[in-house]
Design a protein around this motif. Structure first.
Motif, mmCIF file in Angstrom:
data_model
loop_
_atom_site.group_PDB
_atom_site.id
_atom_site.type_symbol
_atom_site.label_atom_id
_atom_site.label_comp_id
_atom_site.label_asym_id
_atom_site.label_seq_id
_atom_site.Cartn_x
_atom_site.Cartn_y
_atom_site.Cartn_z
ATOM 1 N N TYR A 1 34.785 46.120 47.184
ATOM 2 C CA TYR A 1 34.310 45.447 48.396
ATOM 3 C C TYR A 1 32.922 45.919 48.817
ATOM 4 C CZ TYR A 1 35.988 49.740 50.630
ATOM 5 O OH TYR A 1 36.208 51.058 50.960
ATOM 6 N N ASP B 1 41.161 34.441 40.516
ATOM 7 C CA ASP B 1 39.883 34.011 41.071
ATOM 8 C C ASP B 1 40.065 32.851 42.042
ATOM 9 O OD1 ASP B 1 38.267 35.850 39.446
ATOM 10 O OD2 ASP B 1 38.954 34.628 37.771
ATOM 11 N N GLN C 1 38.280 41.513 34.903
ATOM 12 C CA GLN C 1 38.423 42.933 35.199
ATOM 13 C C GLN C 1 39.881 43.370 35.014
ATOM 14 O OE1 GLN C 1 36.518 44.058 38.984
ATOM 15 N NE2 GLN C 1 35.424 42.097 38.956
ATOM 16 N N PRO D 1 40.021 44.501 44.819
ATOM 17 C CA PRO D 1 38.655 44.208 44.361
ATOM 18 C C PRO D 1 37.632 45.135 45.015
ATOM 19 C CG PRO D 1 39.819 42.205 45.056
ATOM 20 C CD PRO D 1 40.635 43.367 45.521
ATOM 21 N N LEU E 1 37.119 38.439 38.630
ATOM 22 C CA LEU E 1 38.166 39.432 38.857
ATOM 23 C C LEU E 1 39.231 39.382 37.772
ATOM 24 C CD1 LEU E 1 39.247 41.621 40.767
ATOM 25 C CD2 LEU E 1 40.452 39.820 42.019
ATOM 26 N N LEU F 1 41.627 34.114 45.313
ATOM 27 C CA LEU F 1 40.645 34.744 46.191
ATOM 28 C C LEU F 1 39.816 33.704 46.938
ATOM 29 C CD1 LEU F 1 39.113 37.873 44.399
ATOM 30 C CD2 LEU F 1 40.441 37.786 46.505
ATOM 31 N N THR G 1 36.673 48.405 40.910
ATOM 32 C CA THR G 1 37.880 47.643 41.237
ATOM 33 C C THR G 1 39.085 48.468 40.818
ATOM 34 O OG1 THR G 1 36.843 45.474 41.051
ATOM 35 C CG2 THR G 1 39.214 45.584 40.643
ATOM 36 N N PRO H 1 33.214 46.684 37.981
ATOM 37 C CA PRO H 1 33.225 45.230 38.220
ATOM 38 C C PRO H 1 32.041 44.497 37.609
ATOM 39 C CG PRO H 1 32.482 46.373 40.190
ATOM 40 C CD PRO H 1 32.893 47.439 39.208
#
Length: 517
Positions: A148, A340, A128, A146, A125, A343, A154, A175
């Motif tokens: 999903y 990251d 991105q 993000p 992520l 998350l 994203t 993504p």
């Protein structure tokens, strides 16, 4: 609900005095019940004989009850409320209809930004987000949504000079490879894109700002009055068959009686949903909404917010009350474990699915929120310290106060997201029905206009002074309740007071002209 409930000959082109009597058709009184028959007129055979416990049985005229005195007042109130407020309701319903369809329209209109071919695996992520920063270096990242589901982009939200202060610049990133697919203005926690944002603002304030919000608050403030008044009048009508209460009478001849049948039946079907829209719409209003917030807080129904304060620096950072809205966003400086890792920690706390990651500001940590408002709701949130990954606070939707849960569900259902596509289709049908109710109401008003001598006149309301016939034990509580509601909903109170003053002045002038003659 019915704008007025008075009879009018069905042929408006022929003066009443010249219309031939139709003996098979029983004429109606003001409430739609059969009028006394003229001598020599054949008596039609009723299909249902009223029984003593039948609500359609007329009251004993020698013992007038509260309803016989209250009904003329309701007729007059419903008539004027319908005539004067219907234009505002029509605009609200028309714009609401368009808004309910905008969710699916956005998926088609912005498919390039929202969808990508499914790849083998997604890149981290943080990469991105870096791709979005490289493409729009003038923007400051405030939040990340993000992808999903497979095949989704994203969404990286930025505070940017390219959009208004209350909006975010949404940058859409593939993504799987970091390709930037485009950018669009995004608004609010629902992430409304330009089409839905424009329709939302049309529905809320006609693109006139705070001044325009008066229109929607006026419509929401009076909607429940029109609906409840119409319900009482519809249930209070005498009818030969009980099914006429809930089903339009298709055998009714064309004209006002047929229109009233459709108007009342459809209004009955829509009544509960319209009351719901009135209540939830008031929560967004300018004046009544403030009173609702105070009342809700006093009852312990305030929506809990995750505490993201780290104890370092100025803890006044903004943005955590929303999902990355625009505005003053002071970036975080210092140690940062990165998106990251955040998350991973959030998922370890059970925060999964459709997420919004709000980036830290000075004195505030990361906030990771579930944003899936479709049933069943997933709206848990967690705050994480960017320096070391400590979980600062966690809020579960299951722990919300009941009133906060009901408020959230009500608002989401009003917006069309609670049940997804089903919710949106139901809203569209309700708005279409509301438009028809208004058209039918105005048609009934037009059909009962005087037609003698070819004069073009409007339909007549109930006579003035009907409130004087109310019993004291009904009048005093009614005045007290009206005063409280007028204080709680200021635009309702002021508009009602203004209507009473105008009506009183008009009545006085009319009486003076009669006296002069």
């Amino acid at each position: 609900m019915a704008i007025d409930d008075h009879p009018k000959p069905d042929n408006p082109d022929v003066p009443e005095a010249h219309q031939a009597p139709q003996t098979p058709q029983v004429p109606e009184q003001l409430d739609g019940s059969p009028a006394p028959e003229a001598p020599g007129t054949p008596t039609p055979t009723p299909t249902l004989t009223p029984t003593p416990d039948d609500p359609s049985t007329p009251d004993d005229p020698s013992k007038p009850g509260p309803w016989s005195a209250l009904r003329p007042l309701l007729l007059r109130l419903h008539f004027y409320a319908g005539i004067l407020i219907a234009p505002f309701l029509f605009v609200a319903a028309a714009s609401g209809l368009l808004y309910s369809l905008s969710y699916q329209a956005e998926k088609v209109l912005y498919s390039h930004e929202l969808e990508v071919p499914v790849g083998d695996s997604a890149i981290p992520l943080s990469q991105q987000v870096d791709a979005a920063r490289d493409a729009y270096p003038e923007g400051e990242v405030t939040a990340v949504w993000p992808a999903y589901e497979d095949g989704m982009t994203t969404r990286v939200l930025m505070a940017s000079p390219k959009v208004d202060e209350d909006k975010s610049l949404a940058v859409f990133v593939n993504p799987y490879n970091g390709e930037v697919r485009g950018e669009l203005a995004s608004y609010g926690s629902s992430g409304a894109l330009p089409l839905r944002t424009w329709l939302d603002e049309l529905h809320r304030d006609l693109h006139l700002g705070d001044t325009g919000r008066h229109y929607s608050e006026l419509a929401a403030s009076w909607l429940w009055v029109v609906v409840l008044g119409g319900l009482l009048l519809w249930f209070g009508r005498r009818r030969a068959r009980r099914r006429e209460l809930i089903r339009p009478e298709r055998k009714q001849k064309k004209g006002r009686a047929r229109t009233l049948s459709w108007h009342g039946s459809v209004g009955l079907w829509a009544a509960l949903a319209l009351l719901f829209l009135s209540a939830t719409g008031l929560t967004w209003s300018r004046f009544a909404g403030e009173n609702i917030d105070v009342l809700k807080s006093g009852l312990g129904g305030a929506t809990p917010v995750v505490d993201a304060a780290t104890g370092n620096g100025d803890a006044a950072g903004g943005g955590h009350g929303d999902h990355g809205g625009g505005g003053g966003h002071a970036g975080h400086e210092g140690a940062d474990i990165g998106l990251d890792r955040v998350l991973e920690i959030a998922r370890g706390e059970g925060i999964e699915g459709k997420l919004s990651v709000i980036l830290p500001t000075e004195g505030q940590g990361y906030v990771v929120k579930e944003t899936d408002a479709e049933f069943p709701l997933h709206l848990d949130s967690v705050a994480v310290d960017p320096a070391d990954g400590t979980v600062l606070d966690t809020v579960r939707f299951a722990d919300y106060p009941l009133l906060a849960k009901l408020t959230r569900v009500g608002i989401d259902a009003h917006m069309g997201v609670f049940l997804g596509l089903v919710n949106q289709l139901l809203l569209a049908a309700l708005m279409l029905g509301t438009l028809l109710l208004i058209v039918w109401g105005y048609r009934m008003w037009w059909l009962r206009r005087p037609t003698r001598a070819g004069a073009l006149r409007m339909g007549r309301p109930m006579p003035r002074g009907t409130w004087r016939k109310l019993p004291v034990y009904v009048l005093l509580p009614l005045l007290a309740v009206t005063a409280v509601l007028g204080w709680f909903m200021p635009l309702f109170g002021l508009s009602l007071l203004a209507s009473l003053v105008v009506d009183a002045v008009a009545g006085a002038l009319k009486q003076r002209r009669r006296t002069a003659v």
